[in-house]
Motif scaffolding. Structure first.
Motif, PDB file in Angstrom:
ATOM      1  N   GLY A 126      18.487  -6.937 -10.221  1.00 28.08           N
ATOM      2  CA  GLY A 126      19.091  -6.298 -11.255  1.00 28.08           C
ATOM      3  C   GLY A 126      18.373  -5.159 -11.753  1.00 28.08           C
ATOM      4  O   GLY A 126      18.963  -4.354 -12.578  1.00 28.08           O
ATOM      5  N   TYR A 127      17.342  -4.965 -11.672  1.00 28.85           N
ATOM      6  CA  TYR A 127      16.100  -4.156 -12.014  1.00 28.85           C
ATOM      7  C   TYR A 127      15.646  -3.130 -10.694  1.00 28.85           C
ATOM      8  O   TYR A 127      15.266  -3.772  -9.860  1.00 28.85           O
ATOM      9  N   ARG A 128      15.676  -1.718 -11.137  1.00 26.69           N
ATOM     10  CA  ARG A 128      14.855  -0.871  -9.970  1.00 26.69           C
ATOM     11  C   ARG A 128      13.535  -0.579 -10.682  1.00 26.69           C
ATOM     12  O   ARG A 128      13.461  -0.356 -11.720  1.00 26.69           O
ATOM     13  N   TYR A 129      12.455  -0.643  -9.898  1.00 27.99           N
ATOM     14  CA  TYR A 129      11.199  -0.387 -10.203  1.00 27.99           C
ATOM     15  C   TYR A 129      10.718   0.702  -9.712  1.00 27.99           C
ATOM     16  O   TYR A 129      10.788   1.107  -8.525  1.00 27.99           O
ATOM     17  N   VAL A 130       9.667   1.435 -10.169  1.00 32.03           N
ATOM     18  CA  VAL A 130       8.663   2.360  -9.603  1.00 32.03           C
ATOM     19  C   VAL A 130       7.441   1.791  -9.997  1.00 32.03           C
ATOM     20  O   VAL A 130       6.956   1.448 -11.067  1.00 32.03           O
ATOM     21  N   ILE A 131       6.569   1.472  -8.818  1.00 31.18           N
ATOM     22  CA  ILE A 131       5.332   0.833  -9.015  1.00 31.18           C
ATOM     23  C   ILE A 131       4.333   1.358  -8.251  1.00 31.18           C
ATOM     24  O   ILE A 131       4.557   2.039  -7.324  1.00 31.18           O
ATOM     25  N   LEU A 132       3.050   1.148  -8.710  1.00 23.18           N
ATOM     26  CA  LEU A 132       1.794   1.535  -7.821  1.00 23.18           C
ATOM     27  C   LEU A 132       1.205   0.115  -7.590  1.00 23.18           C
ATOM     28  O   LEU A 132       1.003  -0.958  -8.436  1.00 23.18           O
ATOM     29  N   VAL A 133       0.876   0.297  -6.285  1.00 21.13           N
ATOM     30  CA  VAL A 133       0.573  -0.945  -5.572  1.00 21.13           C
ATOM     31  C   VAL A 133      -0.869  -0.475  -4.851  1.00 21.13           C
ATOM     32  O   VAL A 133      -1.094   0.266  -4.211  1.00 21.13           O
ATOM     33  N   THR A 134      -1.870  -1.657  -4.916  1.00 24.39           N
ATOM     34  CA  THR A 134      -3.191  -1.326  -4.234  1.00 24.39           C
ATOM     35  C   THR A 134      -2.977  -2.230  -2.898  1.00 24.39           C
ATOM     36  O   THR A 134      -2.836  -3.047  -2.570  1.00 24.39           O
ATOM     37  N   ARG A 135      -3.099  -1.273  -1.651  1.00 24.53           N
ATOM     38  CA  ARG A 135      -3.025  -1.730  -0.504  1.00 24.53           C
ATOM     39  C   ARG A 135      -4.320  -1.836   0.317  1.00 24.53           C
ATOM     40  O   ARG A 135      -5.019  -0.858   0.429  1.00 24.53           O
ATOM     41  N   THR A 136      -4.761  -2.871   0.768  1.00 22.71           N
ATOM     42  CA  THR A 136      -5.921  -3.123   1.481  1.00 22.71           C
ATOM     43  C   THR A 136      -5.641  -3.709   2.922  1.00 22.71           C
ATOM     44  O   THR A 136      -5.156  -4.569   2.985  1.00 22.71           O
ATOM     45  N   LYS A 137      -6.602  -3.035   3.670  1.00 23.65           N
ATOM     46  CA  LYS A 137      -6.517  -3.602   4.944  1.00 23.65           C
ATOM     47  C   LYS A 137      -7.287  -4.781   5.306  1.00 23.65           C
ATOM     48  O   LYS A 137      -8.324  -5.008   4.879  1.00 23.65           O
ATOM     49  N   ARG A 138      -6.753  -5.837   5.983  1.00 26.17           N
ATOM     50  CA  ARG A 138      -7.436  -7.189   6.292  1.00 26.17           C
ATOM     51  C   ARG A 138      -8.508  -6.767   7.497  1.00 26.17           C
ATOM     52  O   ARG A 138      -8.334  -6.009   8.250  1.00 26.17           O
ATOM     53  N   ALA A 139      -9.457  -7.641   7.280  1.00 23.38           N
ATOM     54  CA  ALA A 139     -10.577  -7.577   7.937  1.00 23.38           C
ATOM     55  C   ALA A 139     -10.260  -8.473   9.226  1.00 23.38           C
ATOM     56  O   ALA A 139     -10.465  -8.017  10.373  1.00 23.38           O
ATOM     57  N   ASN A 140      -9.618  -9.708   9.070  1.00 25.68           N
ATOM     58  CA  ASN A 140      -9.008 -10.512  10.088  1.00 25.68           C
ATOM     59  C   ASN A 140      -7.540 -10.636   9.960  1.00 25.68           C
ATOM     60  O   ASN A 140      -7.150 -11.612   8.854  1.00 25.68           O
ATOM     61  N   VAL A 141      -6.784 -10.304  10.643  1.00 22.26           N
ATOM     62  CA  VAL A 141      -5.379 -10.481  10.491  1.00 22.26           C
ATOM     63  C   VAL A 141      -4.817 -11.779  11.113  1.00 22.26           C
ATOM     64  O   VAL A 141      -5.063 -11.959  12.368  1.00 22.26           O
ATOM     65  N   PRO A 142      -4.167 -12.609  10.339  1.00 29.19           N
ATOM     66  CA  PRO A 142      -3.388 -13.776  10.876  1.00 29.19           C
ATOM     67  C   PRO A 142      -2.561 -13.339  11.921  1.00 29.19           C
ATOM     68  O   PRO A 142      -1.775 -12.119  11.759  1.00 29.19           O
ATOM     69  N   ALA A 143      -1.993 -14.513  12.623  1.00 27.41           N
ATOM     70  CA  ALA A 143      -1.051 -14.226  13.611  1.00 27.41           C
ATOM     71  C   ALA A 143       0.498 -13.929  12.976  1.00 27.41           C
ATOM     72  O   ALA A 143       0.556 -14.533  11.942  1.00 27.41           O
TER      73      ALA A 143
END
Length: 226
Positions: free
Chosen positions: A68-85
């Motif tokens: 019911g709420y619209r958000y504008v957000i900042l997020v920190t995006r980090t690349k995984r070293a080991n990506v699970p399946a």
């Protein structure tokens, strides 16, 4: 000296691989059905250059999302070293909420509600990612029916002033060997039986409130879907 340089280069490569960047997202006021590893509900988001809403399959750590709420957000995006399946190559963490806006909903178009099946996607704040439960409301007969997890249920309803009251609820009595479905059914029928809810309709969700608290959220589906 050469060994030290190699170690420094490897450290630099590793640090770069795990470097985080900050991105801005607009998060829509309702989730949408989506399919990742399994059927689920996803955030709908817009990035800086998005022209339309896009499905966002990952979780955002620390983000206390409320429908019911619209958000504008900042997020920190980090690349995984080991990506699970079957996992995203990135992890996301909330950095800051820039804006939170209550969006208007539609309560008058009851004809829209009765033309659809409504699949349970959230109950008491818990997302029901693979729930088989659904509800159908018959406008002409004032009847409600659906599936609770193991058994079909049925009853009558009265509508008025943005509220729905369910009465004379019953269900079939087939045994269910699945413990999760049994718990889902018991919780769902207990919550909905002989109760009055405030309701509203967002673009794709039918929402029931008890004491101004969102207790049930249903996602729109065609009437002829299984």
């Amino acid at each position: 000296m050469k060994r030290i340089l190699i170690i420094l280069m490897l450290f630099g490569i590793s640090a770069y691989a795990n470097a985080a960047d900050v991105i801005r997202l607009v998060v829509k006021e309702d989730r949408a059905s989506c399919t990742g590893v399994a059927p689920q509900t996803c955030f709908q988001v817009k990035y800086k250059n998005s022209k339309s809403w896009e499905l966002f399959y990952s979780n955002i750590s620390g983000f206390n999302y409320k429908p019911g709420y619209r958000y504008v957000i900042l997020v920190t995006r980090t690349k995984r070293a080991n990506v699970p399946a079957d996992a995203s190559i990135y992890t996301y963490k909330l950095k800051k909420v820039l804006k939170k806006q209550k969006m208007s909903v539609v309560t008058s178009d009851w004809g829209f509600v009765v033309k659809h099946k409504w699949k349970l996607i959230q109950m008491n704040g818990v997302t029901q990612e693979q729930s088989p439960a659904f509800i159908i409301l018959d406008k002409e007969k004032g009847r409600v029916n659906g599936f609770a997890g193991c058994n079909s249920f049925f009853g009558s309803y009265e509508k008025g002033d943005g509220k729905l009251t369910f009465k004379q609820m019953g269900s079939t009595l087939m045994a269910c060997a699945d413990e999760e479905r049994t718990k889902l059914e018991n919780d769902f029928l207990k919550l909905i039986s002989d109760k009055t809810f405030k309701y509203d309709v967002a673009e794709q969700t039918l929402n029931f409130y008890e004491n101004n608290r969102l207790v049930l959220m249903f996602g729109m589906a065609p009437l002829d879907t299984p």
